[in-house]
Design a protein around this motif. Structure first.
Motif, mmCIF file in Angstrom:
data_model
loop_
_atom_site.group_PDB
_atom_site.id
_atom_site.type_symbol
_atom_site.label_atom_id
_atom_site.label_comp_id
_atom_site.label_asym_id
_atom_site.label_seq_id
_atom_site.Cartn_x
_atom_site.Cartn_y
_atom_site.Cartn_z
ATOM 1 N N GLY A 205 0.794 -1.081 -0.257
ATOM 2 C CA GLY A 205 0.092 0.086 0.117
ATOM 3 C C GLY A 205 0.826 1.172 0.068
ATOM 4 O O GLY A 205 2.034 1.190 0.098
ATOM 5 N N GLU A 206 0.141 2.378 -0.215
ATOM 6 C CA GLU A 206 0.951 3.640 0.038
ATOM 7 C C GLU A 206 1.651 3.893 1.307
ATOM 8 O O GLU A 206 2.755 4.595 0.883
ATOM 9 C CB GLU A 206 -0.036 4.812 -0.333
ATOM 10 N N ASN A 207 1.203 3.385 2.276
ATOM 11 C CA ASN A 207 1.919 3.509 3.506
ATOM 12 C C ASN A 207 3.207 2.569 3.739
ATOM 13 O O ASN A 207 3.786 2.192 4.894
ATOM 14 C CB ASN A 207 0.999 3.297 4.801
ATOM 15 N N HIS A 208 3.676 1.648 2.651
ATOM 16 C CA HIS A 208 4.582 0.990 2.590
ATOM 17 C C HIS A 208 4.357 -0.187 3.404
ATOM 18 O O HIS A 208 5.383 -0.884 3.726
ATOM 19 C CB HIS A 208 6.095 1.651 2.775
ATOM 20 N N SER A 229 -2.207 -18.760 7.933
ATOM 21 C CA SER A 229 -1.093 -18.279 8.781
ATOM 22 C C SER A 229 -0.066 -17.756 8.338
ATOM 23 O O SER A 229 0.115 -16.439 8.771
ATOM 24 C CB SER A 229 -0.499 -19.518 9.422
ATOM 25 N N VAL A 230 0.421 -17.730 7.037
ATOM 26 C CA VAL A 230 1.181 -16.770 6.235
ATOM 27 C C VAL A 230 0.519 -15.394 6.071
ATOM 28 O O VAL A 230 1.225 -14.603 6.255
ATOM 29 C CB VAL A 230 1.788 -17.548 4.954
ATOM 30 N N GLU A 231 -0.554 -15.690 5.576
ATOM 31 C CA GLU A 231 -1.240 -14.341 5.283
ATOM 32 C C GLU A 231 -1.432 -13.444 6.593
ATOM 33 O O GLU A 231 -1.171 -12.400 6.508
ATOM 34 C CB GLU A 231 -2.495 -14.726 4.626
ATOM 35 N N GLY A 232 -1.830 -13.919 7.647
ATOM 36 C CA GLY A 232 -2.028 -13.234 8.938
ATOM 37 C C GLY A 232 -0.814 -12.784 9.457
ATOM 38 O O GLY A 232 -0.700 -11.473 9.918
ATOM 39 N N MET A 233 0.360 -13.395 9.183
ATOM 40 C CA MET A 233 1.661 -12.697 9.722
ATOM 41 C C MET A 233 1.830 -11.624 8.684
ATOM 42 O O MET A 233 2.615 -10.463 9.452
ATOM 43 C CB MET A 233 2.971 -13.742 9.908
ATOM 44 N N LEU A 234 1.675 -11.647 7.506
ATOM 45 C CA LEU A 234 2.010 -10.472 6.531
ATOM 46 C C LEU A 234 1.446 -9.427 6.458
ATOM 47 O O LEU A 234 1.879 -8.289 6.226
ATOM 48 C CB LEU A 234 2.341 -11.325 5.145
ATOM 49 N N LEU A 235 0.230 -9.610 6.522
ATOM 50 C CA LEU A 235 -0.896 -8.304 6.208
ATOM 51 C C LEU A 235 -0.578 -7.150 7.394
ATOM 52 O O LEU A 235 -0.712 -7.553 8.653
ATOM 53 C CB LEU A 235 -2.281 -8.798 6.383
ATOM 54 N N GLY A 236 -0.487 -6.024 6.772
ATOM 55 C CA GLY A 236 -0.377 -4.825 7.699
ATOM 56 C C GLY A 236 1.222 -4.655 8.090
ATOM 57 O O GLY A 236 1.651 -3.780 8.801
ATOM 58 N N GLN A 237 2.022 -5.563 7.473
ATOM 59 C CA GLN A 237 3.597 -5.512 8.024
ATOM 60 C C GLN A 237 4.372 -4.672 6.923
ATOM 61 O O GLN A 237 4.291 -4.905 5.913
ATOM 62 C CB GLN A 237 4.050 -6.966 8.246
ATOM 63 N N PRO A 238 5.436 -4.027 7.334
ATOM 64 C CA PRO A 238 6.325 -3.463 6.320
ATOM 65 C C PRO A 238 6.957 -4.582 5.592
ATOM 66 O O PRO A 238 7.436 -5.506 6.293
ATOM 67 C CB PRO A 238 7.375 -2.518 7.321
#
Ligand SMILES: Cc1cc2nc3c(=O)[nH]c(=O)nc-3n(C[C@H](O)[C@H](O)[C@H](O)COP(=O)(O)OP(=O)(O)OC[C@H]3O[C@@H](n4cnc5c(N)ncnc54)[C@H](O)[C@@H]3O)c2cc1C
Length: 287
Positions: A205-208, A229-238
């Protein structure tokens, strides 16, 4: 091996196919490209009394965009789907996936509908279907019906396709425009089917931070699965190589691993981690 004796009829419309399935009362079997069914007949793992050829039904062909979904007719071949401009533009992960199925002859005859209806645990297509939130369109005795792919495929060669019905098309969600996609496959050296296939659709996203992530794995167990589980760990992370590596360690968590003559369960678990990390790096860093 020689198949057991069967009769052959052709259906010229969806209604006629349903009518013939009813008429043959459990003895009829639909045939589309025949590239999964004929091997089963030859091994006598399937012994239908009548083959109902649906391959010329025009209502089961074609690819179209309808709002934010791409609808692909059941009889669309892998080759047609791989090279279709709509598929390439809006759901490139599907194009990437089906162009890795079998060889040119298989891709020219095998169909999208047949691949999903056959529910081979080692099929490639389910990985793309899972990351694209596929919905299966069915026409049966009571009219049209829809089912999410995750509900439709319930086991090896087992689906919830109702009796006397035809899979008419598959609808795939168009991911957000800023996402990228990859399908990475480790092929069995003899059959070419995936020992593992990992599909990823993801975006920053725009906020990197990672604002869109879908990961699905096929070939390692009885059914394909979303690696939530993979998706959950990555979503919202830089984004960083470290977080991709850590998340990939969770890749085997959401599915059952199979063990067979070619690989052990433990090896497949490891393949999940290695191939998911490679697929994630490829989608985010292009390597
Ligand atoms: C040498 C070889 C290599 C292959 N390699 C791969 C590979 O690497 N990866 C991979 O994913 N696949 C592979 N395949 C399988 C190939 O993709 C098949 O073509 C595909 O899975 C089935 O499509 P089909 O049209 O041939 O289906 P068919 O064989 O005609 O039918 C398969 C099953 O689906 C049912 N069916 C078909 N269409 C419908 C419908 N519209 N509605 C309801 N039921 C339906 C049939 O009754 C049957 O039970 C390979 C096949 C061969 C022969």
């Amino acid at each position: 091996m020689i198949p057991s004796k069967f009769d052959y009829v052709r259906a010229n419309s969806i209604d006629e196919a349903i009518q013939k399935l009813q008429e043959f009362n459990g003895e009829g079997k639909l045939i589309a490209g025949g590239h999964s069914l004929i091997p089963l007949l030859k091994f006598r793992l399937s012994e239908p009394g009548v083959l109902i050829d649906i391959s010329r039904i025009t209502g089961l062909k074609g690819i179209q965009k309808a709002g934010d979904r791409i609808i692909i007719g059941a009889l669309t071949t892998h080759f047609q789907a791989a090279n279709d401009p709509i598929v390439q533009e809006y759901i490139p992960v599907l194009s990437q996936t089906v162009r890795q199925i079998g060889d040119l002859q298989v891709r020219n005859r095998g169909t999208i509908g047949g691949n999903i209806a056959h529910a081979d645990p080692a099929a490639d297509l389910p990985a793309a279907a899972f990351v694209l939130d596929a919905v299966i369109n069915i026409h049966g005795e009571d009219g049209p019906e829809t089912m999410n792919v995750a509900d439709f495929i319930v086991g090896p060669l087992i689906t919830l396709l109702p009796e006397n019905s035809v899979l008419t098309s598959i609808s795939f969600a168009v991911p957000p425009a800023h996402t990228k996609a990859v399908y990475l496959k480790f092929s069995h050296p003899a059959s070419g089917y995936p020992v593992i296939g990992v599909a990823v659709v993801a975006g920053i996203g725009e906020n990197h931070v990672i604002d869109y992530i879908r990961v699905a794995i096929t070939g390692v167990g009885d059914v394909a699965f979303r690696a939530t589980s993979v998706e959950g760990m990555l979503l919202g992370q830089p984004l960083s190589e470290m977080i991709l590596k850590e998340a990939a360690q969770l890749a085997a968590e959401d599915g059952e691993m199979a063990s067979d003559l070619f690989t052990t369960e433990e090896y497949r678990r490891n393949l999940c981690k290695v191939y998911t990390e490679r697929a994630l790096k490829s989608v985010f860093y292009g390597n």
